[in-house]
Enzyme design. Structure first.
Site, PDB file in Angstrom:
ATOM      1  CB  SER A 288      -0.976  -0.004   1.173  1.00  0.00           C
ATOM      2  OG  SER A 288      -0.312   0.171   2.394  1.00  0.00           O
TER       3      SER A 288
ATOM      4  NE  ARG B 179      20.019 -12.498   7.583  1.00  0.00           N
ATOM      5  CZ  ARG B 179      18.687 -12.411   7.606  1.00  0.00           C
ATOM      6  NH1 ARG B 179      18.060 -11.727   6.690  1.00  0.00           N
ATOM      7  NH2 ARG B 179      17.985 -12.992   8.552  1.00  0.00           N
TER       8      ARG B 179
ATOM      9  CG  MET C  54       8.268  -8.223   5.564  1.00  0.00           C
ATOM     10  SD  MET C  54       8.276  -6.897   6.790  1.00  0.00           S
ATOM     11  CE  MET C  54       8.201  -7.887   8.271  1.00  0.00           C
ATOM     12  NE  ARG C  55      15.152 -12.242   3.522  1.00  0.00           N
ATOM     13  CZ  ARG C  55      15.190 -13.317   4.315  1.00  0.00           C
ATOM     14  NH1 ARG C  55      14.085 -13.748   4.888  1.00  0.00           N
ATOM     15  NH2 ARG C  55      16.324 -13.943   4.532  1.00  0.00           N
TER      16      ARG C  55
ATOM     17  CG  LEU D 252      18.238  -4.916   3.036  1.00  0.00           C
ATOM     18  CD1 LEU D 252      17.770  -3.540   2.595  1.00  0.00           C
ATOM     19  CD2 LEU D 252      18.379  -5.849   1.840  1.00  0.00           C
TER      20      LEU D 252
ATOM     21  CG  ASN E 116      12.390   0.767   6.418  1.00  0.00           C
ATOM     22  OD1 ASN E 116      11.664   0.149   5.629  1.00  0.00           O
ATOM     23  ND2 ASN E 116      12.412   0.501   7.716  1.00  0.00           N
TER      24      ASN E 116
ATOM     25  CG  HIS F  55       9.710   1.152  12.021  1.00  0.00           C
ATOM     26  ND1 HIS F  55       9.907  -0.206  11.944  1.00  0.00           N
ATOM     27  CD2 HIS F  55       9.402   1.413  13.317  1.00  0.00           C
ATOM     28  CE1 HIS F  55       9.722  -0.735  13.141  1.00  0.00           C
ATOM     29  NE2 HIS F  55       9.418   0.220  13.997  1.00  0.00           N
TER      30      HIS F  55
ATOM     31  CG  ASP G 213      13.482  -0.735  12.127  1.00  0.00           C
ATOM     32  OD1 ASP G 213      13.483  -0.635  10.890  1.00  0.00           O
ATOM     33  OD2 ASP G 213      12.878  -1.635  12.735  1.00  0.00           O
TER      34      ASP G 213
ATOM     35  CD  GLU H  20       3.149   2.826   7.640  1.00  0.00           C
ATOM     36  OE1 GLU H  20       3.587   2.290   6.607  1.00  0.00           O
ATOM     37  OE2 GLU H  20       2.855   2.188   8.669  1.00  0.00           O
TER      38      GLU H  20
HETATM   39  C1  GRF Z   1       3.953  -0.818   6.795  1.00  0.00           C
HETATM   40  O1  GRF Z   1       3.305  -0.778   8.031  1.00  0.00           O
HETATM   41  C2  GRF Z   1       5.366  -0.337   6.934  1.00  0.00           C
HETATM   42  O2  GRF Z   1       5.517   0.638   7.903  1.00  0.00           O
HETATM   43  C3  GRF Z   1       6.096  -1.584   7.339  1.00  0.00           C
HETATM   44  O3  GRF Z   1       5.478  -2.620   6.627  1.00  0.00           O
HETATM   45  C4  GRF Z   1       4.146  -2.244   6.294  1.00  0.00           C
HETATM   46  C5  GRF Z   1       4.027  -2.336   4.819  1.00  0.00           C
HETATM   47  O4  GRF Z   1       2.730  -2.128   4.383  1.00  0.00           O
HETATM   48  N1  GRF Z   1       7.509  -1.460   7.086  1.00  0.00           N
HETATM   49  P1  GRF Z   1       2.426  -2.060   2.821  1.00  0.00           P
HETATM   50  O5  GRF Z   1       2.994  -3.334   2.192  1.00  0.00           O
HETATM   51  O6  GRF Z   1       3.084  -0.833   2.279  1.00  0.00           O
HETATM   52  O7  GRF Z   1       0.933  -2.022   2.720  1.00  0.00           O
END
Ligand code: GRF
Length: 203
Positions: free
Chosen positions: A16, A68, A93-94, A96, A110, A112, A148, A177
């Site tokens: 999203s 990795r 979700m990796r 780096l 990034n 968060h 982070d 976000e």
């Molecule tokens: C978001 O909450 C972002 O902050 C986190 O992962 C989620 C990703 O959501 N890192 P999307 O895939 O952008 O919908």
């Protein structure tokens, strides 16, 4: 090279935030176009979002690599060949390694779902609820070699309500976000961000 600078967005899931970035770009609110969507997961919905907008996509399955570092080296090859100016992690979700991070100094962002430095790692909204925080939010930051921990570019705050669940809080954060990520990208591409130690100055 002609046309606006291109950015890459790396996703593992829904995408999203990717969608918010694509939409901002198509509306002319950020001076770039998304030149590549890259995922470590073949079934990431973010890839479909890229396809729908005619954006090149790439999949690199992390499970196909022994380490990795080897996975990261493959990502670096693809991103370098694509010539993107900025790499945006959006639900990627990796973790780096320096192989990746040193290839794009101060050119990786990034998003968060917490107000860093509170609640790093996974499940930011859940951590905020469990802690009993009154406010939660999200952070766009440059990547450094920690989890982070990189310099903060932008943050947005939302209230934690008494009847919040993890899902309702995460949804409230996600709305923010989608505003601050495109804004941070715009500031970067306009050359308005400079990093001084831990602080990011906006001119
Ligand atoms: C978001 O909450 C972002 O902050 C986190 O992962 C989620 C990703 O959501 N890192 P999307 O895939 O952008 O919908």
């Amino acid at each position: 090279m002609s046309g606006p600078p291109e950015i890459a967005v790396l996703v593992s899931g829904s995408g999203s935030n990717l969608q918010a970035i694509i939409d901002a770009s198509e509306r002319g609110e950020i001076p770039c176009k998304v030149g590549l969507v890259l995922s470590n997961k073949t079934d990431a919905f973010g890839l479909e979002r890229g396809r729908r907008h005619g954006i090149p996509i790439a999949v690199v399955d992390h499970k196909a690599f022994q380490t990795r570092e080897e996975f990261d080296a493959r990502l670096v090859d693809i991103l370098t060949a694509s010539g993107v100016r900025l790499v945006c992690l959006a639900g990627f979700m990796r973790v780096l390694t320096p192989v990746f991070i040193r290839a794009f100094p101060h050119r990786i962002m990034n998003i968060h779902p917490a107000l860093l430095p509170a609640f790093p790692g996974t499940h930011g909204p859940r951590q905020a609820l469990q802690y009993g925080a009154r406010f939660a939010g999200c952070t766009v930051h440059f990547i450094d070699e920690g989890i982070d921990t990189g310099p903060v570019i932008a943050q947005a705050v939302v209230p934690v309500l008494d009847d919040d669940t993890e899902d309702t809080l995460a949804a409230r954060i996600l709305v923010e976000e989608h505003k601050i990520y495109p804004m941070a990208i715009r500031l970067f591409l306009e050359g308005r961000l400079s990093i001084e130690g831990r602080r990011v100055r906006v001119s």
